[in-house]
Design a protein around this motif. Structure first.
Motif, PDB file in Angstrom:
ATOM      1  N   SER A   1      28.426 -14.350  28.431  1.00 41.88           N
ATOM      2  CA  SER A   1      29.205 -13.122  28.725  1.00 41.88           C
ATOM      3  C   SER A   1      28.790 -12.417  27.509  1.00 41.88           C
ATOM      4  CB  SER A   1      30.553 -13.247  28.890  1.00 41.88           C
ATOM      5  OG  SER A   1      31.032 -14.020  30.254  1.00 41.88           O
ATOM      6  N   VAL A   2      28.639 -10.903  27.732  1.00 38.61           N
ATOM      7  CA  VAL A   2      28.654  -9.928  26.902  1.00 38.61           C
ATOM      8  C   VAL A   2      29.818  -8.942  26.862  1.00 38.61           C
ATOM      9  CG1 VAL A   2      27.160  -7.971  26.223  1.00 38.61           C
ATOM     10  CG2 VAL A   2      25.942 -10.168  26.929  1.00 38.61           C
ATOM     11  N   PHE A   3      30.418  -8.719  26.137  1.00 43.51           N
ATOM     12  CA  PHE A   3      31.536  -7.795  25.749  1.00 43.51           C
ATOM     13  C   PHE A   3      31.190  -6.571  25.113  1.00 43.51           C
ATOM     14  CE2 PHE A   3      32.528 -11.997  25.210  1.00 43.51           C
ATOM     15  CZ  PHE A   3      33.453 -12.712  26.408  1.00 43.51           C
ATOM     16  N   SER A   4      32.086  -5.631  25.472  1.00 46.93           N
ATOM     17  CA  SER A   4      32.039  -4.103  25.114  1.00 46.93           C
ATOM     18  C   SER A   4      32.571  -4.316  23.391  1.00 46.93           C
ATOM     19  CB  SER A   4      32.799  -3.074  25.658  1.00 46.93           C
ATOM     20  OG  SER A   4      32.892  -1.822  24.938  1.00 46.93           O
ATOM     21  N   ALA A   5      31.649  -3.752  22.417  1.00 48.71           N
ATOM     22  CA  ALA A   5      32.258  -3.765  21.234  1.00 48.71           C
ATOM     23  C   ALA A   5      33.403  -2.809  20.718  1.00 48.71           C
ATOM     24  CB  ALA A   5      30.845  -3.753  20.155  1.00 48.71           C
ATOM     25  N   ALA A   6      33.458  -1.887  21.716  1.00 46.95           N
ATOM     26  CA  ALA A   6      34.594  -0.885  21.375  1.00 46.95           C
ATOM     27  C   ALA A   6      35.032  -0.367  22.680  1.00 46.95           C
ATOM     28  CB  ALA A   6      34.134   0.013  20.594  1.00 46.95           C
TER      29      ALA A   6
ATOM     30  N   ALA B   1      21.316 -17.052  22.879  1.00 45.03           N
ATOM     31  CA  ALA B   1      22.554 -17.561  23.753  1.00 45.03           C
ATOM     32  C   ALA B   1      22.051 -18.087  25.246  1.00 45.03           C
ATOM     33  CB  ALA B   1      23.638 -16.793  23.831  1.00 45.03           C
ATOM     34  N   PRO B   2      22.726 -18.965  25.806  1.00 46.63           N
ATOM     35  CA  PRO B   2      22.339 -19.393  27.136  1.00 46.63           C
ATOM     36  C   PRO B   2      22.161 -18.319  28.118  1.00 46.63           C
ATOM     37  CG  PRO B   2      23.548 -20.999  25.985  1.00 46.63           C
ATOM     38  CD  PRO B   2      23.702 -19.944  25.217  1.00 46.63           C
TER      39      PRO B   2
ATOM     40  N   SER C   1      17.069 -12.390  29.735  1.00 49.28           N
ATOM     41  CA  SER C   1      15.856 -12.409  28.955  1.00 49.28           C
ATOM     42  C   SER C   1      14.638 -11.379  29.668  1.00 49.28           C
ATOM     43  CB  SER C   1      15.046 -13.944  28.968  1.00 49.28           C
ATOM     44  OG  SER C   1      14.014 -13.917  27.793  1.00 49.28           O
ATOM     45  N   THR C   2      15.242 -10.354  30.164  1.00 49.26           N
ATOM     46  CA  THR C   2      14.612  -9.318  30.792  1.00 49.26           C
ATOM     47  C   THR C   2      13.872  -8.434  29.899  1.00 49.26           C
ATOM     48  OG1 THR C   2      16.597  -7.842  31.177  1.00 49.26           O
ATOM     49  CG2 THR C   2      16.027  -9.433  32.648  1.00 49.26           C
ATOM     50  N   GLY C   3      12.883  -7.702  30.181  1.00 44.59           N
ATOM     51  CA  GLY C   3      12.112  -6.794  29.445  1.00 44.59           C
ATOM     52  C   GLY C   3      11.405  -7.382  28.618  1.00 44.59           C
ATOM     53  N   ARG C   4      11.213  -6.903  27.428  1.00 44.45           N
ATOM     54  CA  ARG C   4      10.188  -7.278  26.290  1.00 44.45           C
ATOM     55  C   ARG C   4      10.769  -8.338  25.616  1.00 44.45           C
ATOM     56  NH1 ARG C   4       7.686  -5.992  21.104  1.00 44.45           N
ATOM     57  NH2 ARG C   4       5.521  -6.120  21.320  1.00 44.45           N
ATOM     58  N   SER C   5      11.049  -9.663  25.892  1.00 40.96           N
ATOM     59  CA  SER C   5      11.809 -10.826  25.391  1.00 40.96           C
ATOM     60  C   SER C   5      11.081 -12.176  25.522  1.00 40.96           C
ATOM     61  CB  SER C   5      13.211 -10.811  26.104  1.00 40.96           C
ATOM     62  OG  SER C   5      13.743 -12.114  25.730  1.00 40.96           O
ATOM     63  N   THR C   6      11.161 -13.076  24.473  1.00 40.11           N
ATOM     64  CA  THR C   6      10.568 -14.264  24.508  1.00 40.11           C
ATOM     65  C   THR C   6      11.328 -15.235  24.948  1.00 40.11           C
ATOM     66  OG1 THR C   6      11.168 -14.587  22.183  1.00 40.11           O
ATOM     67  CG2 THR C   6       8.841 -13.502  22.902  1.00 40.11           C
ATOM     68  N   GLY C   7      12.754 -14.896  25.259  1.00 40.48           N
ATOM     69  CA  GLY C   7      13.511 -16.152  25.543  1.00 40.48           C
ATOM     70  C   GLY C   7      15.223 -15.340  25.645  1.00 40.48           C
ATOM     71  N   PRO C   8      16.180 -15.994  26.427  1.00 39.75           N
ATOM     72  CA  PRO C   8      17.304 -15.432  26.517  1.00 39.75           C
ATOM     73  C   PRO C   8      18.257 -15.182  25.289  1.00 39.75           C
ATOM     74  CG  PRO C   8      17.462 -17.942  27.204  1.00 39.75           C
ATOM     75  CD  PRO C   8      15.951 -17.446  26.857  1.00 39.75           C
TER      76      PRO C   8
ATOM     77  N   GLN D   1      22.232 -16.005  15.433  1.00 37.69           N
ATOM     78  CA  GLN D   1      21.945 -14.770  15.440  1.00 37.69           C
ATOM     79  C   GLN D   1      20.226 -14.902  14.961  1.00 37.69           C
ATOM     80  OE1 GLN D   1      23.371 -11.970  12.272  1.00 37.69           O
ATOM     81  NE2 GLN D   1      21.412 -11.032  11.753  1.00 37.69           N
ATOM     82  N   SER D   2      19.495 -14.489  15.654  1.00 36.37           N
ATOM     83  CA  SER D   2      17.961 -14.916  15.480  1.00 36.37           C
ATOM     84  C   SER D   2      17.141 -13.769  15.158  1.00 36.37           C
ATOM     85  CB  SER D   2      17.333 -15.120  17.153  1.00 36.37           C
ATOM     86  OG  SER D   2      17.490 -13.947  18.018  1.00 36.37           O
TER      87      SER D   2
END
Length: 372
Positions: free
Chosen positions: A277-282, A272-273, A336-343, A247-248
């Motif tokens: 994978s990203v999962f649905s939280a519900a 995260a690298p 790291s798309t959009g307003r992001s400084t890293g993945p 958690q950053s």
């Protein structure tokens, strides 16, 4: 002439051997002895009563005694029959109790299977074999020992069912309490009760056995617990990312990485690298897939609980709009798309277009996971 002479000689010889006086004396003695014997017989009590007209009383007395003996014998037989009948009755009652025990055991097996499917491990399920009747030292059936054994097994069986019901009810209360605290409504099936009808006198024979009543109570508790578990699936309380993350950034005001000034951060960031994978939280329905200002590539899932989860800064999509997803369904890749400084993954929980702190939901999810 010669024959007559011989007869007279023999008569003269006898006359010389037995004197007439002696002969008559012996006759008198024999007659007197018979008279004395007859008198003795007449003076005997029972025989005297027979000859004195009391024959009916004596016969009646003997008949009364015989009747008393018969009554005594009948009483002994009756006692034995009563004991045997009482023993048979007790054995029949034990057989009926065993039938109830077997009924309970079959119900427990069904309920244990259902509880196991819901993740409930009840107390040890009693094994019920055929009941054998032990005997006492005298060889008679030991009814008391057998009854005690059956009572113990029935108690253990009902205890197993009570354990299932208690565990299910406690977990249901814990789920409802946790989700209610998050503002997530939980709808449980009502406990079945009578709602009306004519007032009639109770019928004893129509009453359910205790085993069936206990089983119905356990089944109702399991059904309510199952409904509570389903409410968890619709609540955004599950981690949207698994291995290899940290958690950053947290929820709330923070120093903006681009401007350096304080700014509000509407979610949690999990570094995260790229490609993780990203999962649905519900469970829910995908209601947005595309670019969103500041978020880059974004996926949104709307849940039946009324909440929306947002996943931003993605590198790829794995779902399409209007697609139904379950808890843990892969929906995207970290980027790291959009307003992001890293993945990293930017994760939000929203309701009525208001951002809520995801940390409270994820912590509740850990508690629920430990509970179930």
């Amino acid at each position: 002439m010669q024959a007559r002479s011989s007869f007279e000689q023999a008569r003269a010889s006898v006359g010389h051997r037995i004197h007439p006086a002696l002969f008559y004396s012996m006759f008198v003695l024999l007659l007197g002895g018979n008279a004395l014997l007859g008198t003795a017989l007449l003076l005997h009590s029972d025989i005297a009563r027979l000859w004195s007209g009391k024959t009916d009383q004596i016969i009646s007395a003997y008949e009364d005694r015989i009747a008393e003996l018969r009554v005594e014998i009948d009483r002994l037989h009756s006692r034995n029959y009563a004991q045997a009948g009482d023993m048979n009755l007790q054995l029949q009652e034990l057989a009926q109790q065993q039938e109830v025990l077997l009924e309970q055991h079959q119900l427990v097996k069904v309920l244990v299977d259902k509880a196991d499917a819901l993740g409930i491990a009840p107390a040890a399920t009693p094994t019920t074999a055929a009941i054998t009747v032990p005997t006492t030292a005298s060889g008679n059936p030991d009814i008391a020992a057998t009854a005690a054994s059956i009572d113990q097994m029935m108690t253990e069986t009902r205890s197993a069912m009570a354990s299932i019901a208690s565990t299910a009810s406690e977990r249901t209360e814990g789920i409802v309490s946790t989700l209610t605290r998050l503002g997530i409504p939980v709808t449980l099936p009502p406990v079945e009760e009578g709602v009306g009808g004519p007032l009639l006198a109770p019928v004893e024979d129509a009453a359910l056995s205790p085993a069936v009543e206990d089983a119905n109570a356990v089944l109702a508790a399991l059904i309510r617990y199952q409904a509570a578990r389903q409410s968890i699936d619709a609540a955004p309380v599950h981690m949207p990312i698994s291995d290899g993350y940290r958690q950053s950034s947290g929820f709330g005001n923070r120093k903006d990485p681009f401007t350096g000034s304080r700014a509000f951060h509407a979610g949690l960031d999990f570094a995260a690298p790229s490609g993780t994978s990203v999962f649905s939280a519900a469970a829910g329905v995908v209601t947005f897939v595309g670019q969103k200002s500041g978020y880059g590539k974004t996926v949104e899932v709307t849940h039946s609980s009324g909440f929306i989860t947002r996943y931003g800064h993605l590198s790829a999509y794995m779902v399409e709009k209007d697609q139904r997803v379950n808890t843990g369904t892969p929906i995207a890749k970290v980027g790291s798309t959009g307003r992001s400084t890293g993945p990293h993954l930017h994760f939000e929980v929203r309701r009525n277009d208001t951002a809520l702190n995801p940390k409270e939901f994820l912590e509740a999810g850990r508690q629920l996971l430990a509970l179930i």
